[in-house]
Design an enzyme around this catalytic site. Sequence first.
Site, PDB file in Angstrom:
ATOM      1  N   GLY A 116      27.764  51.407  32.788  1.00 29.26           N
ATOM      2  CA  GLY A 116      28.797  51.138  33.512  1.00 29.26           C
ATOM      3  C   GLY A 116      28.889  50.148  34.667  1.00 29.26           C
ATOM      4  O   GLY A 116      27.660  49.892  35.017  1.00 29.26           O
ATOM      5  N   GLN A 142      29.885  46.119  42.806  1.00 29.27           N
ATOM      6  CA  GLN A 142      28.432  46.001  42.451  1.00 29.27           C
ATOM      7  C   GLN A 142      28.157  44.543  42.139  1.00 29.27           C
ATOM      8  O   GLN A 142      26.789  44.292  42.591  1.00 29.27           O
ATOM      9  CB  GLN A 142      28.117  47.022  41.284  1.00 29.27           C
ATOM     10  N   CYS A 154      22.424  55.003  39.422  1.00 31.83           N
ATOM     11  CA  CYS A 154      23.289  53.865  39.719  1.00 31.83           C
ATOM     12  C   CYS A 154      22.419  52.610  40.041  1.00 31.83           C
ATOM     13  O   CYS A 154      21.309  52.604  40.315  1.00 31.83           O
ATOM     14  CB  CYS A 154      23.700  54.053  41.051  1.00 31.83           C
ATOM     15  N   LEU A 155      22.986  51.464  39.097  1.00 28.22           N
ATOM     16  CA  LEU A 155      22.428  50.133  39.206  1.00 28.22           C
ATOM     17  C   LEU A 155      22.171  49.701  40.775  1.00 28.22           C
ATOM     18  O   LEU A 155      21.150  48.901  41.080  1.00 28.22           O
ATOM     19  CB  LEU A 155      23.122  49.140  38.331  1.00 28.22           C
ATOM     20  N   HIS A 193      32.254  58.213  38.112  1.00 27.76           N
ATOM     21  CA  HIS A 193      31.368  57.570  39.030  1.00 27.76           C
ATOM     22  C   HIS A 193      31.708  56.021  39.389  1.00 27.76           C
ATOM     23  O   HIS A 193      31.870  55.829  40.442  1.00 27.76           O
ATOM     24  CB  HIS A 193      30.051  57.704  38.152  1.00 27.76           C
ATOM     25  N   GLU A 194      32.414  55.533  38.573  1.00 29.47           N
ATOM     26  CA  GLU A 194      32.668  54.105  38.526  1.00 29.47           C
ATOM     27  C   GLU A 194      34.118  54.078  39.620  1.00 29.47           C
ATOM     28  O   GLU A 194      34.197  53.221  40.388  1.00 29.47           O
ATOM     29  CB  GLU A 194      33.189  53.359  37.396  1.00 29.47           C
ATOM     30  N   HIS A 208      33.230  54.294  42.958  1.00 28.22           N
ATOM     31  CA  HIS A 208      32.453  52.808  43.408  1.00 28.22           C
ATOM     32  C   HIS A 208      33.820  52.045  44.004  1.00 28.22           C
ATOM     33  O   HIS A 208      33.781  51.441  45.202  1.00 28.22           O
ATOM     34  CB  HIS A 208      32.023  52.097  42.539  1.00 28.22           C
TER      35      HIS A 208
HETATM   36  O1  GNR Z   1      23.958  52.957  33.702  1.00 31.50           O
HETATM   37  C1  GNR Z   1      24.407  53.899  34.535  1.00 31.50           C
HETATM   38  N1  GNR Z   1      24.124  55.155  34.023  1.00 31.50           N
HETATM   39  C2  GNR Z   1      24.870  56.224  34.465  1.00 31.50           C
HETATM   40  C3  GNR Z   1      24.281  57.533  34.230  1.00 31.50           C
HETATM   41  C4  GNR Z   1      24.848  58.618  34.440  1.00 31.50           C
HETATM   42  C5  GNR Z   1      26.006  58.640  35.214  1.00 31.50           C
HETATM   43  C6  GNR Z   1      26.508  57.606  35.640  1.00 31.50           C
HETATM   44  C7  GNR Z   1      25.948  56.344  35.219  1.00 31.50           C
HETATM   45  S1  GNR Z   1      26.633  54.863  35.817  1.00 31.50           S
HETATM   46  C8  GNR Z   1      25.319  53.768  35.680  1.00 31.50           C
HETATM   47  C9  GNR Z   1      25.509  52.310  36.100  1.00 31.50           C
HETATM   48  C10 GNR Z   1      26.443  52.116  37.416  1.00 31.50           C
HETATM   49  O2  GNR Z   1      25.797  52.236  38.434  1.00 31.50           O
HETATM   50  N2  GNR Z   1      27.484  52.319  37.612  1.00 31.50           N
HETATM   51  O3  GNR Z   1      28.374  52.175  38.694  1.00 31.50           O
HETATM   52 NI    NI Z   2      27.095  53.225  40.097  1.00 30.25          NI
END
Ligand code: GNR
Ligand code: NI
Length: 175
Positions: free
Chosen positions: A46, A51, A98-99, A140-141, A144
């Site tokens: 995601g 980001q 999270c990236l 999670h997104e 952000h």
């Molecule tokens: O690649 C991603 N893997 C992930 C694994 C578990 C819960 C959330 C994520 S999102 C993350 C990519 C990212 O930072 N998205 O904002």
């Molecule tokens: Ni993230």
Amino acid sequence: MAIREIIILPDKQLRLVSKPVEKVTTEIRKLADDMFETMYDAPGIGLAAIQVAQPLRLITMDLAKKDENGETKPKPRVFINPEIISSSEEMSIYEEGCLSIPEYYEEVERPARVRIRYTDLDGKVHEEDADGLFATCIQHEIDHLNGVLFVDYLSKLKRDRVMKKFAKAAKRAAG
Ligand code: GNR
Ligand code: NI
């Protein structure tokens, strides 16, 4: 298409509240295309526009799993102005990453199921139920988009530790 730079902690832009996408323009489509390329390259499942330093309520996601032949077909999805309209009382725990916080993983507890409303690239509004990894990832997104990071759900000790580690790394990199 182009790979864009993913911003990482302690970049303050990660704390911005992103603005709604008013209209799906050519620029928004280009941004979504670039976000997919950036997300697949990383790789991640995601990505929120902030980001790649664009404070807009736009998310790309691909949760494609291996099929019975062991092959993975891409399943790209775009969520514009997504909202959580209800959440289950039942919670579930996933190890998140999270990236924007590279190579750091911790378990986070979130509602197991959420109902979401979002607009697609054709400007059509959808409502959909999410569970499993989809529920975790969309929460999670959407966090952000509101300047919230998964480390905000950890103990103060763990959060302070990871924030300090990234602040230190940035200082070292700056020389
Ligand atoms: O690649 C991603 N893997 C992930 C694994 C578990 C819960 C959330 C994520 S999102 C993350 C990519 C990212 O930072 N998205 O904002
Ligand atoms: Ni993230």
